[in-house]
Design a protein around this motif. Structure first.
Motif, PDB file in Angstrom:
ATOM      1  N   PRO A   1    -122.296 -57.391 -65.437  1.00 37.88           N
ATOM      2  CA  PRO A   1    -121.722 -56.375 -64.454  1.00 37.88           C
ATOM      3  C   PRO A   1    -122.245 -55.029 -65.193  1.00 37.88           C
ATOM      4  N   LEU A   2    -121.332 -53.612 -64.537  1.00 36.23           N
ATOM      5  CA  LEU A   2    -122.258 -52.525 -64.546  1.00 36.23           C
ATOM      6  C   LEU A   2    -120.924 -51.510 -64.553  1.00 36.23           C
ATOM      7  N   MET A   3    -120.815 -50.614 -65.766  1.00 33.93           N
ATOM      8  CA  MET A   3    -119.743 -49.831 -65.973  1.00 33.93           C
ATOM      9  C   MET A   3    -120.711 -48.126 -65.877  1.00 33.93           C
ATOM     10  N   VAL A   4    -119.940 -47.573 -64.703  1.00 27.59           N
ATOM     11  CA  VAL A   4    -120.889 -46.494 -64.477  1.00 27.59           C
ATOM     12  C   VAL A   4    -120.053 -45.264 -64.772  1.00 27.59           C
ATOM     13  N   LEU A   5    -119.927 -44.458 -66.253  1.00 25.14           N
ATOM     14  CA  LEU A   5    -118.891 -43.280 -66.929  1.00 25.14           C
ATOM     15  C   LEU A   5    -119.032 -42.110 -65.962  1.00 25.14           C
ATOM     16  N   ALA A   6    -118.838 -42.123 -64.582  1.00 29.80           N
ATOM     17  CA  ALA A   6    -118.787 -40.320 -63.752  1.00 29.80           C
ATOM     18  C   ALA A   6    -118.208 -39.821 -64.704  1.00 29.80           C
ATOM     19  N   ASN A   7    -119.260 -38.998 -64.273  1.00 26.69           N
ATOM     20  CA  ASN A   7    -118.624 -37.065 -64.583  1.00 26.69           C
ATOM     21  C   ASN A   7    -120.043 -35.906 -64.388  1.00 26.69           C
ATOM     22  N   TRP A   8    -120.752 -36.119 -63.002  1.00 23.47           N
ATOM     23  CA  TRP A   8    -121.376 -35.190 -62.519  1.00 23.47           C
ATOM     24  C   TRP A   8    -120.977 -33.846 -61.886  1.00 23.47           C
ATOM     25  N   ARG A   9    -121.894 -32.669 -61.542  1.00 26.04           N
ATOM     26  CA  ARG A   9    -120.929 -32.385 -60.870  1.00 26.04           C
ATOM     27  C   ARG A   9    -122.568 -32.230 -59.127  1.00 26.04           C
ATOM     28  N   GLY A  10    -123.342 -32.363 -59.523  1.00 23.87           N
ATOM     29  CA  GLY A  10    -124.255 -32.774 -58.438  1.00 23.87           C
ATOM     30  C   GLY A  10    -125.619 -32.645 -58.613  1.00 23.87           C
ATOM     31  N   PHE A  11    -126.686 -32.786 -57.824  1.00 28.57           N
ATOM     32  CA  PHE A  11    -127.927 -33.003 -58.002  1.00 28.57           C
ATOM     33  C   PHE A  11    -128.935 -30.966 -58.250  1.00 28.57           C
ATOM     34  N   SER A  12    -129.711 -31.460 -58.837  1.00 25.79           N
ATOM     35  CA  SER A  12    -130.530 -29.930 -59.215  1.00 25.79           C
ATOM     36  C   SER A  12    -131.633 -29.994 -58.259  1.00 25.79           C
ATOM     37  N   GLY A  13    -131.599 -28.821 -57.373  1.00 30.43           N
ATOM     38  CA  GLY A  13    -131.894 -29.076 -55.817  1.00 30.43           C
ATOM     39  C   GLY A  13    -132.962 -27.903 -55.769  1.00 30.43           C
TER      40      GLY A  13
END
Length: 364
Positions: free
Chosen positions: A230-242
């Motif tokens: 099983p996968l646990m993602v602790l999401a804390n992203w502001r986005g991608f570097s573009g």
């Protein structure tokens, strides 16, 4: 999974053969080509160990997370860490979330500072045994989300804006993906075979997906799915570097791999936005639960934040200059007062003009 000794290289061609190919003495050892400074920071080596004993210990620990065969379920080990306990770690006011402390907990040092503990695997004790975590640093302990002492990080030296590894929750093995919130440096060594190359240390902001960290995320998802975790993602992203370099290095391709591996993930996936964390922009699209609605569930702490755009971006789109001026005239008391004064002055000027016009000789 690649486990490399710190004093042994991983190479394709020996340095002597390369020197003959180049026609000059450029490389002096195999370590220049494939030592931990190279393979431990480019995603080839999952773990770098000090000796063979540490290597065997690491392999045994990794095997404890995977099922014995393709049809079996991952092994559930007994744990003395209650599954219904309260999570002790919470970032303080103005403090950014420490991903390793949120996963594994943290301990108080003798000097009063906190440190996230990353215990070394042990052969004599199971990874989730309470004494597997060092206690010499202090007695004050703040627990993390997962069983104490069960966290085993992989690819620690590569793409440091993302943290990946394996842990246990109630004895159940899970794959974990978390986000670094501090600025880290990406190290690129100079190549002796290229005289014009130089060593580089490139700063990378936290909470941002770069080409390497997006590829690391996709690779971790693929590995955990193959291992049946099983996968646990602790999401804390502001986005991608573009930026231009990021697009050239394939940040879009790596981001699409994250979506694809999440779409085809066969085990339960829990996307959790932790305390004080945020999920914004293209990052939300990449880990949205609708990508794989039968397997992905999303949760958030009451203090977490989420949205496609940050407030400044929403204002720029929703409130163009004409809309902004109309809103200012509608809600700003100072502007309304000035408009009243101006309107009163205009009426007084019109009345004075009318009186003046009536007093002019010959006027009707």
């Amino acid at each position: 999974r690649c486990v490399q000794r710190a004093d042994q290289p991983i190479i394709l061609t020996g340095y002597a053969a390369l020197n003959k190919l180049l026609g000059r003495q450029v490389y002096t050892s195999h370590m220049q080509l494939g030592g931990p400074r190279v393979m431990g920071t480019n995603g080839v080596s999952h773990h770098v160990v000090g000796d063979d004993l540490d290597g065997v210990r690491t392999i045994i620990t990794l095997l404890s997370f995977v099922p014995p065969n393709l049809t079996a379920v991952p092994p559930v080990l007994p744990t003395s860490d209650p599954v219904d306990r309260v999570v002790g770690y919470t970032p303080g006011p103005g403090e950014k979330l420490d991903p390793r402390a949120a996963i594994a907990g943290r301990c108080l040092r003798e000097d009063g500072s906190w440190t996230a503990l990353v215990p070394a695997p042990s052969i004599s004790q199971p990874p989730n045994h309470p004494t597997a975590t060092p206690t010499a640093l202090g007695t004050s302990w703040q627990s993390g989300l997962f069983d104490r002492g069960s966290w085993v990080e992989s690819h620690a030296g590569w793409a440091k804006t993302v943290v990946t590894g394996r842990a246990r929750l109630g004895g159940v093995p899970v794959g974990v993906i978390a986000v670094e919130t501090q600025v880290v440096n990406k190290h690129s060594p100079a190549d002796p075979g290229m005289p014009d190359s130089s060593e580089q240390n490139i700063p990378q902001a936290g909470q941002v997906w770069y080409p390497d960290s997006a590829a690391k995320t996709a690779m971790a998802m693929e590995e955990f799915d193959l291992e049946g975790l099983p996968l646990m993602v602790l999401a804390n992203w502001r986005g991608f570097s573009g930026g231009q370099r990021d697009l050239f290095d394939g940040v879009l391709q790596a981001g699409s791999l994250i979506v694809e591996h999440l779409r085809t993930y066969k085990r339960p996936v829990f996307v959790y936005i932790p305390c004080g964390a945020e999920l914004r922009g293209g990052a939300w699209v990449v880990v949205d639960s609708q990508i794989n609605a039968t397997h992905v569930e999303m949760y958030a702490d009451p203090t977490a934040r989420g949205g496609v755009l940050e407030p400044e971006g929403v204002v720029e789109i929703k409130f163009r200059t004409p809309d902004l001026l109309r809103m200012m005239h509608r809600v700003d008391p100072v502007i309304q007062q000035l408009k009243t004064v101006v309107a009163g002055g205009a009426k007084a000027a019109a009345a004075a003009a009318a009186v003046a016009a009536g007093s002019v000789p010959g006027a009707a």
